[in-house]
Design a protein around this motif. Structure first.
Motif, PDB file in Angstrom:
ATOM      1  N   GLN A   1       0.824  -1.204   0.000  1.00  0.00           N
ATOM      2  CA  GLN A   1       0.000   0.000   0.000  1.00  0.00           C
ATOM      3  C   GLN A   1       0.864   1.262   0.000  1.00  0.00           C
ATOM      4  O   GLN A   1       0.591   2.201  -0.738  1.00  0.00           O
ATOM      5  CB  GLN A   1      -0.921  -0.013   1.234  1.00  0.00           C
ATOM      6  N   GLU A   2       1.903   1.263   0.804  1.00  0.00           N
ATOM      7  CA  GLU A   2       2.759   2.448   0.908  1.00  0.00           C
ATOM      8  C   GLU A   2       3.461   2.759  -0.422  1.00  0.00           C
ATOM      9  O   GLU A   2       3.494   3.909  -0.864  1.00  0.00           O
ATOM     10  CB  GLU A   2       3.801   2.246   2.013  1.00  0.00           C
ATOM     11  N   SER A   3       3.999   1.723  -1.066  1.00  0.00           N
ATOM     12  CA  SER A   3       4.678   1.974  -2.341  1.00  0.00           C
ATOM     13  C   SER A   3       3.682   2.347  -3.433  1.00  0.00           C
ATOM     14  O   SER A   3       3.991   3.162  -4.305  1.00  0.00           O
ATOM     15  CB  SER A   3       5.542   0.782  -2.757  1.00  0.00           C
ATOM     16  N   ALA A   4       2.466   1.798  -3.381  1.00  0.00           N
ATOM     17  CA  ALA A   4       1.432   2.173  -4.351  1.00  0.00           C
ATOM     18  C   ALA A   4       1.038   3.636  -4.167  1.00  0.00           C
ATOM     19  O   ALA A   4       0.867   4.376  -5.148  1.00  0.00           O
ATOM     20  CB  ALA A   4       0.211   1.279  -4.199  1.00  0.00           C
ATOM     21  N   THR A   5       0.916   4.072  -2.926  1.00  0.00           N
ATOM     22  CA  THR A   5       0.581   5.474  -2.642  1.00  0.00           C
ATOM     23  C   THR A   5       1.691   6.394  -3.141  1.00  0.00           C
ATOM     24  O   THR A   5       1.418   7.450  -3.718  1.00  0.00           O
ATOM     25  CB  THR A   5       0.343   5.668  -1.134  1.00  0.00           C
TER      26      THR A   5
ATOM     27  N   ASN B   1       3.410  10.469  -7.038  1.00  0.00           N
ATOM     28  CA  ASN B   1       4.380  10.922  -8.042  1.00  0.00           C
ATOM     29  C   ASN B   1       3.734  11.079  -9.421  1.00  0.00           C
ATOM     30  O   ASN B   1       4.067  12.006 -10.167  1.00  0.00           O
ATOM     31  CB  ASN B   1       5.571   9.971  -8.115  1.00  0.00           C
ATOM     32  N   PHE B   2       2.825  10.175  -9.755  1.00  0.00           N
ATOM     33  CA  PHE B   2       2.093  10.273 -11.014  1.00  0.00           C
ATOM     34  C   PHE B   2       1.284  11.580 -11.035  1.00  0.00           C
ATOM     35  O   PHE B   2       1.320  12.341 -12.010  1.00  0.00           O
ATOM     36  CB  PHE B   2       1.177   9.056 -11.180  1.00  0.00           C
ATOM     37  N   VAL B   3       0.556  11.851  -9.972  1.00  0.00           N
ATOM     38  CA  VAL B   3      -0.252  13.076  -9.862  1.00  0.00           C
ATOM     39  C   VAL B   3       0.641  14.309  -9.965  1.00  0.00           C
ATOM     40  O   VAL B   3       0.315  15.272 -10.683  1.00  0.00           O
ATOM     41  CB  VAL B   3      -1.076  13.067  -8.555  1.00  0.00           C
ATOM     42  N   ASP B   4       1.763  14.305  -9.283  1.00  0.00           N
ATOM     43  CA  ASP B   4       2.698  15.447  -9.349  1.00  0.00           C
ATOM     44  C   ASP B   4       3.192  15.652 -10.779  1.00  0.00           C
ATOM     45  O   ASP B   4       3.290  16.792 -11.246  1.00  0.00           O
ATOM     46  CB  ASP B   4       3.892  15.238  -8.416  1.00  0.00           C
ATOM     47  N   ALA B   5       3.521  14.559 -11.475  1.00  0.00           N
ATOM     48  CA  ALA B   5       3.999  14.669 -12.865  1.00  0.00           C
ATOM     49  C   ALA B   5       2.917  15.242 -13.770  1.00  0.00           C
ATOM     50  O   ALA B   5       3.207  16.073 -14.639  1.00  0.00           O
ATOM     51  CB  ALA B   5       4.459  13.302 -13.370  1.00  0.00           C
ATOM     52  N   VAL B   6       1.663  14.834 -13.564  1.00  0.00           N
ATOM     53  CA  VAL B   6       0.562  15.392 -14.365  1.00  0.00           C
ATOM     54  C   VAL B   6       0.436  16.882 -14.095  1.00  0.00           C
ATOM     55  O   VAL B   6       0.331  17.699 -15.025  1.00  0.00           O
ATOM     56  CB  VAL B   6      -0.772  14.668 -14.065  1.00  0.00           C
ATOM     57  N   ASN B   7       0.442  17.263 -12.831  1.00  0.00           N
ATOM     58  CA  ASN B   7       0.228  18.668 -12.465  1.00  0.00           C
ATOM     59  C   ASN B   7       1.378  19.586 -12.870  1.00  0.00           C
ATOM     60  O   ASN B   7       1.174  20.778 -13.083  1.00  0.00           O
ATOM     61  CB  ASN B   7      -0.066  18.789 -10.976  1.00  0.00           C
TER      62      ASN B   7
ATOM     63  N   ALA C   1       8.343  13.225 -18.981  1.00  0.00           N
ATOM     64  CA  ALA C   1       9.434  12.283 -18.683  1.00  0.00           C
ATOM     65  C   ALA C   1       9.236  11.660 -17.305  1.00  0.00           C
ATOM     66  O   ALA C   1       9.408  10.445 -17.134  1.00  0.00           O
ATOM     67  CB  ALA C   1      10.778  12.986 -18.773  1.00  0.00           C
ATOM     68  N   ALA C   2       8.868  12.465 -16.323  1.00  0.00           N
ATOM     69  CA  ALA C   2       8.619  11.935 -14.973  1.00  0.00           C
ATOM     70  C   ALA C   2       7.413  11.012 -14.983  1.00  0.00           C
ATOM     71  O   ALA C   2       7.426   9.948 -14.360  1.00  0.00           O
ATOM     72  CB  ALA C   2       8.404  13.075 -13.991  1.00  0.00           C
ATOM     73  N   LEU C   3       6.387  11.392 -15.713  1.00  0.00           N
ATOM     74  CA  LEU C   3       5.172  10.591 -15.800  1.00  0.00           C
ATOM     75  C   LEU C   3       5.475   9.193 -16.334  1.00  0.00           C
ATOM     76  O   LEU C   3       4.978   8.199 -15.799  1.00  0.00           O
ATOM     77  CB  LEU C   3       4.150  11.281 -16.707  1.00  0.00           C
ATOM     78  N   GLN C   4       6.306   9.105 -17.348  1.00  0.00           N
ATOM     79  CA  GLN C   4       6.625   7.824 -17.978  1.00  0.00           C
ATOM     80  C   GLN C   4       7.310   6.847 -17.021  1.00  0.00           C
ATOM     81  O   GLN C   4       7.209   5.636 -17.198  1.00  0.00           O
ATOM     82  CB  GLN C   4       7.473   8.032 -19.231  1.00  0.00           C
ATOM     83  N   ARG C   5       7.996   7.350 -16.001  1.00  0.00           N
ATOM     84  CA  ARG C   5       8.654   6.463 -15.023  1.00  0.00           C
ATOM     85  C   ARG C   5       7.634   5.665 -14.216  1.00  0.00           C
ATOM     86  O   ARG C   5       7.969   4.631 -13.645  1.00  0.00           O
ATOM     87  CB  ARG C   5       9.538   7.272 -14.072  1.00  0.00           C
TER      88      ARG C   5
ATOM     89  N   VAL D   1       1.298   2.561 -13.090  1.00  0.00           N
ATOM     90  CA  VAL D   1       0.008   2.971 -13.617  1.00  0.00           C
ATOM     91  C   VAL D   1      -0.156   2.250 -14.948  1.00  0.00           C
ATOM     92  O   VAL D   1       0.767   2.221 -15.759  1.00  0.00           O
ATOM     93  CB  VAL D   1      -0.034   4.503 -13.814  1.00  0.00           C
ATOM     94  N   CYS D   2      -1.329   1.644 -15.159  1.00  0.00           N
ATOM     95  CA  CYS D   2      -1.522   0.878 -16.377  1.00  0.00           C
ATOM     96  C   CYS D   2      -2.995   0.896 -16.776  1.00  0.00           C
ATOM     97  O   CYS D   2      -3.862   1.091 -15.930  1.00  0.00           O
ATOM     98  CB  CYS D   2      -1.053  -0.556 -16.153  1.00  0.00           C
ATOM     99  N   ASP D   3      -3.256   0.694 -18.048  1.00  0.00           N
ATOM    100  CA  ASP D   3      -4.614   0.670 -18.573  1.00  0.00           C
ATOM    101  C   ASP D   3      -5.353   1.993 -18.348  1.00  0.00           C
ATOM    102  O   ASP D   3      -6.494   2.020 -17.900  1.00  0.00           O
ATOM    103  CB  ASP D   3      -5.422  -0.490 -17.984  1.00  0.00           C
ATOM    104  N   ILE D   4      -4.695   3.104 -18.686  1.00  0.00           N
ATOM    105  CA  ILE D   4      -5.318   4.414 -18.531  1.00  0.00           C
ATOM    106  C   ILE D   4      -6.615   4.501 -19.348  1.00  0.00           C
ATOM    107  O   ILE D   4      -7.537   5.232 -18.992  1.00  0.00           O
ATOM    108  CB  ILE D   4      -4.331   5.564 -18.887  1.00  0.00           C
ATOM    109  N   SER D   5      -6.700   3.727 -20.423  1.00  0.00           N
ATOM    110  CA  SER D   5      -7.926   3.741 -21.242  1.00  0.00           C
ATOM    111  C   SER D   5      -9.126   3.277 -20.429  1.00  0.00           C
ATOM    112  O   SER D   5     -10.238   3.779 -20.613  1.00  0.00           O
ATOM    113  CB  SER D   5      -7.751   2.877 -22.500  1.00  0.00           C
TER     114      SER D   5
END
Length: 155
Positions: free
Chosen positions: A56-60, A65-71, A76-80, A145-149
Motif C-alpha cells: 500500500q505504501e509503495s502504491a501510494t 508521483n504520477f499526480v505530481d507529474a501530471v500537475n 518524462a517523470a510521468l513515464q517512469r 500505472v496501467c490501462d489508462i484507457s
C-alpha cells in the motif's frame, strides 16, 4: 525365613532422587516447544515473503508521483510510473491527460484483485471535473500505472 527378611529390606539408593516421570515423557515439553517455534518461524517467514512485493505504501508513493507529474506537465517523470505496455500503446492518452487536467489524489486501494487509485481530475479549461479510478499493476516488483484507457472510459 530368608524370604521374610527380603520384604523388610529397604531398596538401595545411590543418592539420586527417583524420577517420577519416565524418561520419554520428560522430553515431550521441549519437543512441543521446538515444534511451536518451527511453526511460528514458518508463519513469520511466509508473511515476510508474501509481503515482499508491492504494498500500500509503495502504491501510494507511485500514485502521488504520477499526480505530481501530471500537475507539473512533466512527461518524462510521468513515464517512469507508467507500465511498459501503456507507455508504448497509450502514450497519446497520457499526453492528452497532461495537457487537459489538474488532478488531486483522493485514495489508493491495492487490496483485492483490481488495485487502483482515485483522482479528481479538473479540466484546465472550464470548470468541469471528473473522478477517475486509475488501475495499478505490478511490473518488475513495483507498482505502475496501467490501462489508462479503462480509467478514461469509466471501466
Amino acid at each position: 525365613m530368608l524370604e521374610e527378611s527380603r520384604t523388610n529390606e529397604l531398596p538401595v539408593t545411590t543418592g539420586r532422587h527417583a524420577d517420577p516421570e519416565p524418561r520419554g515423557r520428560r522430553g515431550l515439553p521441549w519437543l512441543v516447544a521446538a515444534g511451536v517455534l518451527v511453526v511460528a518461524g514458518g508463519v513469520t517467514g511466509g508473511v515476510v515473503w508474501a509481503g515482499a512485493g508491492p504494498d500500500q505504501e509503495s502504491a501510494t508513493h507511485v500514485a502521488r508521483n504520477f499526480v505530481d507529474a501530471v500537475n507539473t506537465r512533466d512527461e518524462a517523470a510521468l513515464q517512469r510510473f507508467v507500465c511498459g505496455r501503456d507507455g508504448s500503446e497509450n502514450a497519446h492518452l497520457y499526453r492528452g491527460f497532461l495537457e487537459t487536467a489538474n488532478v488531486t489524489l483522493e485514495s489508493v486501494d491495492v487490496s483485492g484483485s483490481d488495485p487502483r487509485f482515485t483522482v479528481l481530475a479538473a479540466r484546465t479549461a472550464g470548470n468541469s471535473s471528473v473522478k477517475l479510478s486509475i488501475p495499478l499493476t505490478e511490473e518488475d516488483g513495483e507498482w505502475k500505472v496501467c490501462d489508462i484507457s479503462k480509467a478514461l472510459s469509466g471501466r
